[in-house]
Structure formats: C-alpha cells, structure tokens
Scaffold this motif. Structure first.
Motif, short mmCIF file in Angstrom:
data_model
loop_
_atom_site.label_atom_id
_atom_site.label_comp_id
_atom_site.label_asym_id
_atom_site.label_seq_id
_atom_site.Cartn_x
_atom_site.Cartn_y
_atom_site.Cartn_z
N MET A 1 0.83 -1.20 0.00
CA MET A 1 0.00 0.00 0.00
C MET A 1 0.87 1.27 0.00
O MET A 1 0.55 2.26 -0.66
CB MET A 1 -0.93 0.00 1.22
N GLN A 2 1.98 1.21 0.73
CA GLN A 2 2.89 2.36 0.73
C GLN A 2 3.49 2.60 -0.65
O GLN A 2 3.57 3.73 -1.13
CB GLN A 2 3.98 2.15 1.77
N ALA A 5 0.83 3.94 -3.03
CA ALA A 5 0.57 5.36 -2.80
C ALA A 5 1.64 6.22 -3.46
O ALA A 5 1.33 7.24 -4.09
CB ALA A 5 0.50 5.65 -1.29
N THR A 6 2.89 5.80 -3.33
CA THR A 6 3.99 6.55 -3.95
C THR A 6 3.87 6.55 -5.48
O THR A 6 4.03 7.58 -6.14
CB THR A 6 5.34 5.95 -3.54
N ARG A 9 0.88 8.54 -6.77
CA ARG A 9 1.16 9.98 -6.69
C ARG A 9 2.03 10.43 -7.86
O ARG A 9 1.80 11.48 -8.46
CB ARG A 9 1.84 10.33 -5.37
N ARG A 12 -0.15 10.72 -10.86
CA ARG A 12 -1.39 11.46 -10.64
C ARG A 12 -1.80 12.29 -11.86
O ARG A 12 -2.96 12.26 -12.28
CB ARG A 12 -1.25 12.38 -9.42
N ASP A 32 -4.83 9.43 -5.46
CA ASP A 32 -3.72 9.94 -4.65
C ASP A 32 -4.20 10.22 -3.23
O ASP A 32 -3.57 9.80 -2.25
CB ASP A 32 -3.15 11.20 -5.30
N ARG A 33 -5.32 10.91 -3.13
CA ARG A 33 -5.86 11.22 -1.81
C ARG A 33 -6.23 9.95 -1.05
O ARG A 33 -5.93 9.81 0.15
CB ARG A 33 -7.10 12.11 -1.96
N LEU A 35 -5.17 6.71 -1.40
CA LEU A 35 -4.05 5.87 -0.98
C LEU A 35 -3.18 6.56 0.06
O LEU A 35 -2.62 5.90 0.94
CB LEU A 35 -3.23 5.47 -2.20
N SER A 36 -3.08 7.88 -0.02
CA SER A 36 -2.35 8.62 1.03
C SER A 36 -3.05 8.44 2.37
O SER A 36 -2.40 8.28 3.41
CB SER A 36 -2.26 10.10 0.66
N VAL A 39 -2.23 4.99 3.81
CA VAL A 39 -0.90 4.95 4.44
C VAL A 39 -0.94 5.65 5.80
O VAL A 39 -0.34 5.18 6.77
CB VAL A 39 0.15 5.59 3.52
#
Length: 203
Positions: A1-2, A5-6, A9, A12, A32-33, A35-36, A39
C-alpha cells in the motif's frame, strides 16, 4: 500500500489527464488522496497493528470507500474487501495470491456489472487474475504477482481502442476510443507496486 501510494502519486497527472478525456478528470487526484489516507491510517499508532494481509486490505478498502469519489472508491473498496476475506494470514503463498486476485475480480464485477471489453478496470483485473492462476506453480510469490501485473498492464493498454459501454466514459460513445481507461491504468500501477513490494521483501 505504501508503494502503491507513492507510485500513484507519481502518476497522478497522467491518471487525471486520462480521466479528463473520458470522465470527470479527477481520478488521479482521488486515487492519490485515497491511498495517502490508507498509508496514514496504517502508520497511525493509535490504531491497532494489522497482523495479516486481510487486515491491511480491509483497512484499505474502508478508507478508499470513504475518501475516493466517483465510482473508483466503491469499486476498489469492494475489490479489496472481498480480497481481505480470503487473505486472513500474515503472508501469502502463490495460491493465496491467486485467491486474492480472484476475489478482487469478483468484487469489481459484482459492484460494477462490467466484463472484459467494456473499457473498465475489469480489463486489467480479469487478465491479471487469470495470469496469476497460470503462474500459481511458481516458487516465488513475486513471480505470481509479476505475471498478474504484466497482464494487467497489457489489459489496460488494450482498452485504448475500445469504445466504452460502461461508466461515465460510455456517454462519449465512439469518442471514448483512443484513450486508455484510467481505472484500468491505476489498477496496473497498483499491481505493479505489489511486485515491487514483494521483491523488496524477498531481497
């Protein structure tokens, strides 16, 4: 998941541009929002630690459902929620990855009522699940995930010439052809992130 998210992003703007052509133009920002937020919750010391893959996927599912707008939140959320029910263990074997992928596809299809060829995220997830099943005998779990991710990327790319018959893109009819489906593209990115994470674990 980390890692997802990266990577989301970083993509994006690409995802937003794809969605601008065939949708609301907010898929990149929304993913982006979402998955951020996943995390942040995984790192929150006030929450109990997640000890199984299923617990991580369940947290991700509920977070995406509550933070990602449009169809993507419910679709990803349902996929991960279904997957969480068959992955309640600390680590996944090759067969565990196959079960996870199959459950995710079932969730997406149940929620979105789409099938391969309709220019949706199913075009990435269905071939990914099938590729994982074919690779189930691989000794390395990363190999199973890699087969799934490569099939997802090919499936996402194959949506470019398709005419959408589901979702907001279907409103464009023939004009939807020529653009990759943003949901299929973000799915491919997320599955590729799973490979990166698995390879890092093995290393």
């Amino acid at each position: 998941m980390q890692t997802a998210a990266t990577d989301v992003r970083a993509a994006r703007d690409e995802l937003t541009e794809l969605d601008r052509r065939v949708g609301d133009g907010d898929h990149g920002v929304n993913m982006d929002r979402g998955l951020s937020a996943v995390v942040e919750r995984l790192d929150d010391p006030a929450l109990p630690p997640r000890e199984t893959v299923g617990q991580v996927l369940r947290l991700a599912a509920t977070t995406l459902m509550s933070t990602v707008g449009g169809a993507a939140g419910p679709l990803y959320g349902t996929a991960l929620l279904r997957a969480s029910k068959v992955t309640d263990r600390p680590d996944l074997s090759a067969s565990g990855v196959v079960s996870m992928m199959e459950a995710a596809v079932e969730g997406i299809v149940a929620r979105g009522h789409a099938s391969v060829g309709e220019k949706t995220m199913v075009d990435a997830w269905q071939p990914a699940a099938e590729a994982a099943e074919r690779a189930e005998d691989a000794e390395d779990v990363a190999d199973v995930l890699r087969a799934a991710a490569e099939a997802a990327a090919a499936g996402a790319e194959a949506t470019v010439p398709l005419v959408a018959t589901k979702g907001r893109a279907s409103y464009l009819a023939e004009r939807s052809a020529g653009t990759q489906d943003p949901g299929a593209r973000s799915s491919a990115i997320i599955l590729a992130a799973a490979v990166t994470a698995a390879e890092g674990r093995d290393a």
